[in-house]
Motif scaffolding. Structure first.
Motif, PDB file in Angstrom:
ATOM      1  N   PRO A 383     -40.215 -34.158 -51.176  1.00  0.00           N
ATOM      2  CA  PRO A 383     -41.209 -33.170 -50.724  1.00  0.00           C
ATOM      3  C   PRO A 383     -40.654 -32.152 -49.740  1.00  0.00           C
ATOM      4  O   PRO A 383     -41.055 -30.986 -49.762  1.00  0.00           O
ATOM      5  CB  PRO A 383     -42.280 -34.050 -50.060  1.00  0.00           C
ATOM      6  N   ILE A 384     -39.733 -32.580 -48.867  1.00  0.00           N
ATOM      7  CA  ILE A 384     -39.134 -31.638 -47.920  1.00  0.00           C
ATOM      8  C   ILE A 384     -38.150 -30.725 -48.638  1.00  0.00           C
ATOM      9  O   ILE A 384     -38.183 -29.496 -48.487  1.00  0.00           O
ATOM     10  CB  ILE A 384     -38.439 -32.407 -46.785  1.00  0.00           C
ATOM     11  N   ALA A 385     -37.282 -31.320 -49.460  1.00  0.00           N
ATOM     12  CA  ALA A 385     -36.252 -30.534 -50.154  1.00  0.00           C
ATOM     13  C   ALA A 385     -36.850 -29.532 -51.126  1.00  0.00           C
ATOM     14  O   ALA A 385     -36.247 -28.488 -51.399  1.00  0.00           O
ATOM     15  CB  ALA A 385     -35.306 -31.470 -50.897  1.00  0.00           C
ATOM     16  N   SER A 386     -38.041 -29.803 -51.643  1.00  0.00           N
ATOM     17  CA  SER A 386     -38.640 -28.906 -52.634  1.00  0.00           C
ATOM     18  C   SER A 386     -38.927 -27.519 -52.078  1.00  0.00           C
ATOM     19  O   SER A 386     -39.137 -26.571 -52.845  1.00  0.00           O
ATOM     20  CB  SER A 386     -39.940 -29.522 -53.171  1.00  0.00           C
ATOM     21  N   TYR A 389     -34.536 -23.215 -50.813  1.00  0.00           N
ATOM     22  CA  TYR A 389     -34.124 -22.282 -51.869  1.00  0.00           C
ATOM     23  C   TYR A 389     -32.967 -22.880 -52.670  1.00  0.00           C
ATOM     24  O   TYR A 389     -31.939 -23.266 -52.121  1.00  0.00           O
ATOM     25  CB  TYR A 389     -33.677 -20.969 -51.238  1.00  0.00           C
ATOM     26  N   GLY A 390     -33.161 -22.977 -53.966  1.00  0.00           N
ATOM     27  CA  GLY A 390     -32.150 -23.556 -54.836  1.00  0.00           C
ATOM     28  C   GLY A 390     -32.424 -25.000 -55.209  1.00  0.00           C
ATOM     29  O   GLY A 390     -31.707 -25.566 -56.048  1.00  0.00           O
ATOM     30  N   CYS A 391     -33.470 -25.604 -54.617  1.00  0.00           N
ATOM     31  CA  CYS A 391     -33.809 -26.985 -54.995  1.00  0.00           C
ATOM     32  C   CYS A 391     -34.386 -26.992 -56.406  1.00  0.00           C
ATOM     33  O   CYS A 391     -35.206 -26.135 -56.758  1.00  0.00           O
ATOM     34  CB  CYS A 391     -34.820 -27.567 -54.011  1.00  0.00           C
ATOM     35  N   PRO A 392     -33.995 -27.936 -57.233  1.00  0.00           N
ATOM     36  CA  PRO A 392     -34.594 -28.033 -58.570  1.00  0.00           C
ATOM     37  C   PRO A 392     -36.105 -28.219 -58.481  1.00  0.00           C
ATOM     38  O   PRO A 392     -36.631 -28.739 -57.492  1.00  0.00           O
ATOM     39  CB  PRO A 392     -33.917 -29.271 -59.173  1.00  0.00           C
ATOM     40  N   LYS A 393     -36.799 -27.829 -59.513  1.00  0.00           N
ATOM     41  CA  LYS A 393     -38.262 -27.875 -59.510  1.00  0.00           C
ATOM     42  C   LYS A 393     -38.770 -29.316 -59.492  1.00  0.00           C
ATOM     43  O   LYS A 393     -38.123 -30.229 -60.002  1.00  0.00           O
ATOM     44  CB  LYS A 393     -38.818 -27.138 -60.732  1.00  0.00           C
ATOM     45  N   THR A 394     -39.963 -29.469 -58.876  1.00  0.00           N
ATOM     46  CA  THR A 394     -40.601 -30.779 -58.772  1.00  0.00           C
ATOM     47  C   THR A 394     -41.946 -30.753 -59.491  1.00  0.00           C
ATOM     48  O   THR A 394     -42.434 -29.701 -59.912  1.00  0.00           O
ATOM     49  CB  THR A 394     -40.822 -31.163 -57.296  1.00  0.00           C
ATOM     50  N   ARG A 395     -42.548 -31.955 -59.604  1.00  0.00           N
ATOM     51  CA  ARG A 395     -43.869 -32.085 -60.214  1.00  0.00           C
ATOM     52  C   ARG A 395     -44.742 -32.923 -59.295  1.00  0.00           C
ATOM     53  O   ARG A 395     -44.379 -34.040 -58.929  1.00  0.00           O
ATOM     54  CB  ARG A 395     -43.737 -32.748 -61.591  1.00  0.00           C
ATOM     55  N   TRP A 396     -45.864 -32.359 -58.868  1.00  0.00           N
ATOM     56  CA  TRP A 396     -46.787 -33.041 -57.951  1.00  0.00           C
ATOM     57  C   TRP A 396     -46.082 -33.485 -56.673  1.00  0.00           C
ATOM     58  O   TRP A 396     -46.297 -34.579 -56.175  1.00  0.00           O
ATOM     59  CB  TRP A 396     -47.485 -34.213 -58.624  1.00  0.00           C
ATOM     60  N   PHE A 398     -43.719 -35.023 -55.400  1.00  0.00           N
ATOM     61  CA  PHE A 398     -42.837 -36.170 -55.208  1.00  0.00           C
ATOM     62  C   PHE A 398     -41.884 -36.438 -56.375  1.00  0.00           C
ATOM     63  O   PHE A 398     -40.926 -37.196 -56.219  1.00  0.00           O
ATOM     64  CB  PHE A 398     -43.661 -37.448 -54.972  1.00  0.00           C
ATOM     65  N   THR A 399     -42.130 -35.837 -57.549  1.00  0.00           N
ATOM     66  CA  THR A 399     -41.405 -36.220 -58.759  1.00  0.00           C
ATOM     67  C   THR A 399     -40.540 -35.071 -59.270  1.00  0.00           C
ATOM     68  O   THR A 399     -41.022 -33.934 -59.375  1.00  0.00           O
ATOM     69  CB  THR A 399     -42.397 -36.625 -59.868  1.00  0.00           C
ATOM     70  N   PRO A 400     -39.268 -35.309 -59.612  1.00  0.00           N
ATOM     71  CA  PRO A 400     -38.447 -34.252 -60.217  1.00  0.00           C
ATOM     72  C   PRO A 400     -39.033 -33.786 -61.539  1.00  0.00           C
ATOM     73  O   PRO A 400     -39.481 -34.608 -62.353  1.00  0.00           O
ATOM     74  CB  PRO A 400     -37.088 -34.936 -60.421  1.00  0.00           C
ATOM     75  N   ALA A 401     -39.044 -32.479 -61.763  1.00  0.00           N
ATOM     76  CA  ALA A 401     -39.535 -31.955 -63.032  1.00  0.00           C
ATOM     77  C   ALA A 401     -38.605 -32.340 -64.172  1.00  0.00           C
ATOM     78  O   ALA A 401     -39.050 -32.631 -65.281  1.00  0.00           O
ATOM     79  CB  ALA A 401     -39.679 -30.440 -62.957  1.00  0.00           C
ATOM     80  N   ASP A 402     -37.302 -32.351 -63.886  1.00  0.00           N
ATOM     81  CA  ASP A 402     -36.307 -32.760 -64.889  1.00  0.00           C
ATOM     82  C   ASP A 402     -35.410 -33.815 -64.253  1.00  0.00           C
ATOM     83  O   ASP A 402     -34.406 -33.493 -63.606  1.00  0.00           O
ATOM     84  CB  ASP A 402     -35.478 -31.557 -65.332  1.00  0.00           C
ATOM     85  N   PHE A 406     -31.987 -33.151 -61.952  1.00  0.00           N
ATOM     86  CA  PHE A 406     -32.392 -33.002 -60.549  1.00  0.00           C
ATOM     87  C   PHE A 406     -31.328 -33.547 -59.596  1.00  0.00           C
ATOM     88  O   PHE A 406     -30.944 -32.879 -58.629  1.00  0.00           O
ATOM     89  CB  PHE A 406     -33.723 -33.718 -60.311  1.00  0.00           C
ATOM     90  N   GLY A 407     -30.852 -34.749 -59.860  1.00  0.00           N
ATOM     91  CA  GLY A 407     -29.882 -35.378 -58.964  1.00  0.00           C
ATOM     92  C   GLY A 407     -28.600 -34.575 -58.799  1.00  0.00           C
ATOM     93  O   GLY A 407     -28.212 -34.230 -57.671  1.00  0.00           O
ATOM     94  N   PRO A 408     -27.890 -34.239 -59.884  1.00  0.00           N
ATOM     95  CA  PRO A 408     -26.658 -33.457 -59.744  1.00  0.00           C
ATOM     96  C   PRO A 408     -26.878 -32.106 -59.082  1.00  0.00           C
ATOM     97  O   PRO A 408     -26.061 -31.669 -58.257  1.00  0.00           O
ATOM     98  CB  PRO A 408     -26.183 -33.299 -61.196  1.00  0.00           C
ATOM     99  N   ARG A 409     -27.985 -31.433 -59.398  1.00  0.00           N
ATOM    100  CA  ARG A 409     -28.239 -30.126 -58.784  1.00  0.00           C
ATOM    101  C   ARG A 409     -28.526 -30.253 -57.296  1.00  0.00           C
ATOM    102  O   ARG A 409     -28.076 -29.432 -56.489  1.00  0.00           O
ATOM    103  CB  ARG A 409     -29.394 -29.430 -59.500  1.00  0.00           C
ATOM    104  N   LEU A 410     -29.289 -31.277 -56.911  1.00  0.00           N
ATOM    105  CA  LEU A 410     -29.572 -31.463 -55.484  1.00  0.00           C
ATOM    106  C   LEU A 410     -28.298 -31.823 -54.730  1.00  0.00           C
ATOM    107  O   LEU A 410     -28.057 -31.327 -53.617  1.00  0.00           O
ATOM    108  CB  LEU A 410     -30.630 -32.543 -55.282  1.00  0.00           C
ATOM    109  N   MET A 411     -27.444 -32.662 -55.324  1.00  0.00           N
ATOM    110  CA  MET A 411     -26.179 -33.020 -54.677  1.00  0.00           C
ATOM    111  C   MET A 411     -25.308 -31.784 -54.470  1.00  0.00           C
ATOM    112  O   MET A 411     -24.673 -31.621 -53.417  1.00  0.00           O
ATOM    113  CB  MET A 411     -25.423 -34.046 -55.532  1.00  0.00           C
ATOM    114  N   SER A 412     -25.272 -30.897 -55.461  1.00  0.00           N
ATOM    115  CA  SER A 412     -24.496 -29.672 -55.338  1.00  0.00           C
ATOM    116  C   SER A 412     -25.062 -28.779 -54.236  1.00  0.00           C
ATOM    117  O   SER A 412     -24.311 -28.186 -53.448  1.00  0.00           O
ATOM    118  CB  SER A 412     -24.506 -28.922 -56.675  1.00  0.00           C
ATOM    119  N   LEU A 413     -26.400 -28.704 -54.144  1.00  0.00           N
ATOM    120  CA  LEU A 413     -27.039 -27.911 -53.094  1.00  0.00           C
ATOM    121  C   LEU A 413     -26.727 -28.474 -51.710  1.00  0.00           C
ATOM    122  O   LEU A 413     -26.502 -27.729 -50.751  1.00  0.00           O
ATOM    123  CB  LEU A 413     -28.553 -27.884 -53.330  1.00  0.00           C
TER     124      LEU A 413
END
Length: 463
Positions: A383-386, A389-396, A398-402, A406-413
């Motif tokens: 919820p904080i990371a969402s 800027y550049g965080c992958p999209k979320t759903r509701w 708490f949940t990654p949209a993809d 999500f994991g590899p993109r967040l790690m890169s960010l």
């Protein structure tokens, strides 16, 4: 100079310590790279001198990127301490004032060591979320409880070697004998001789009133799982039943607002573009990796740009308010939403909400820590990371949209946003959060007036 703390902070410190202090000190005409070189050169002397500040848990100095206002680079100062700000700064200046003056050379102040506190207070920033792994444990408590564990283990080894406790000796008899032997040891060893001091009635009242303020916020229901877990940890059956009743009644007030808050977030998630952040510079990553995972306890500093809309900046502020309340009242057993390796975590909004700063002191490797972000601690992290800027999209919220990307993109960010931490002092570099909590439990068990045989056996099993 005398430094006065804000009234609410002073009151909160009566029931929740240690306290965090953060400042951003502008250094005009100096680049971030030059500041990093300066701080690296001072690091060995500073970290050595800081060991004499007996209430200091951890301190870091970090060169921050230039601000958008005047282009000045800044030095981040953060300390986690036990005593009042005035007492803490007095000791800090006494042992490290000249070194801190060198660190802040070029800042807009007299340059005298005794004026460093005035400089820091002038550029203070409010910590919006502070998580404590061991609440109300001072540096002296943590270090003396570790010495107590060593003394108890030595006494046990000696007793076993002499055959003092034949098979079938009650665990409570062993505990009572160990306590008597510990109390007979010389005072010069600096061991605790009582259980940990309880929180007095007035600070407990303040904590309760703060809890009421928490539930006055109608959307705190988004932390429902963590609130329920906190209620389950209440030992007293009557208090636990009363808490369940109050929590159930609260939903009459909070259900609609919690649902509306999640709906607003969901609309944002649907209409916002999915921005892919660039990869971090390989040279930067190599430099960061050369300073990571060198000890049991490690640190990380992240500097995130926030999504550039007023709604997202407001939403981040609300979420950080909620996460602070979670840290004060629900994540109080050494675990931050399931992550049990964090000594201290601090999150701030800076530059009028354009940037989010995250500081953490944690156990184990960085890779393991970041995996916890996506695993057991995802309810707090995503919820904080969402809002970054550049965080992958979320759903509701708490949940990654993809989930697949999500994991590899967040790690890169995270790598892209990570800053070097040239100066980092910690008072107990070889103790994990679990060690600290276990040592406290051993102290309290040893000096309890009486224990049932089962409780005494459970206490012995910790040794």
């Amino acid at each position: 100079m005398r430094v006065y703390e804000p009234g609410l902070e002073r009151l909160r410190s009566l029931w929740r310590r240690p306290c965090s202090f953060t400042a951003f000190v502008p250094i005009p005409g100096v680049t971030t790279s030059e500041l990093n070189l300066r701080l690296r050169a001072l690091a060995p002397q500073l970290e050595s001198a800081l060991s004499a500040v007996t209430d200091l848990h951890t301190l870091r100095l970090v060169a921050l990127p230039s601000s958008g206002r005047d282009g000045s680079s800044r030095i981040l100062f953060n300390s986690v301490r036990d005593r009042s700000l005035n007492e803490h700064f007095t000791r800090l200046v006494a042992v490290a004032g000249p070194l801190l003056s060198q660190a802040f050379a070029g800042a807009d102040y007299s340059g005298r060591p005794e004026d460093v506190p005035r400089l820091l207070v002038r550029f203070r920033k409010k910590d919006m979320t502070v998580h404590l792994g061991a609440i109300n444990k001072g540096v002296a408590d943590i270090q003396s409880e570790r010495r107590l564990l060593a003394a108890v283990e030595e006494l046990m080894d000696e007793a076993v070697e002499l055959g003092r406790w034949p098979a079938g000796t009650p665990a409570e008899t062993i505990r009572q004998e160990l306590r008597a032997n510990v109390l007979a040891l010389p005072d010069s060893l600096g061991l605790p001789t009582t259980v940990s001091p309880p929180v007095p009635w007035f600070p407990r009242l303040l904590r309760f009133l703060d809890l009421l303020v928490t539930f006055a916020f109608p959307a705190i229901g988004v932390l429902a799982v963590h609130i329920q877990n906190a209620i389950k940890r209440i030992d007293h059956p009557g208090k636990r039943a009363l808490a369940w009743l109050a929590y159930g009644l609260w939903w009459i007030y909070g259900a609609v607002f919690t649902g509306m808050a999640l709906l607003v977030v969901r609309v944002l998630e649907l209409i916002e573009p999915d921005v892919v952040a660039p990869s971090a510079d390989p040279a930067k990553v190599a430099q960061l990796e050369s300073t990571e995972d060198l000890t049991i306890v490690n640190q990380v500093t992240y500097w995130f740009p926030v999504k550039p809309t007023c709604v997202r900046r407001l939403l981040l502020r609300v979420i950080l308010w909620g996460s602070e309340r979670g840290c004060r009242h629900f994540w109080t057993n050494g675990s931050l939403a399931g992550i049990n390796t964090i000594h201290y975590a601090r999150i701030l909004e800076v530059d009028d909400g354009a940037t989010m700063l995250f500081l953490s002191d944690y156990d184990g490797s960085l890779d393991r820590y970041l995996l916890d972000f996506l695993g057991v601690g995802s309810d707090a992290v995503i919820p904080i990371a969402s809002n970054v800027y550049g965080c992958p999209k979320t759903r509701w919220l708490f949940t990654p949209a993809d989930p697949g990307t999500f994991g590899p993109r967040l790690m890169s960010l995270l790598r892209l946003s990570q800053l070097e931490t040239p100066v980092w002092y910690r008072a107990y570099p070889n103790l994990t959060v679990d060690d600290t909590l276990k040592d406290g439990a051993i102290r309290d068990g040893l000096f309890a007036p009486t224990l049932s045989e089962k409780s005494a056996a459970d206490w012995l099993a910790q040794l």
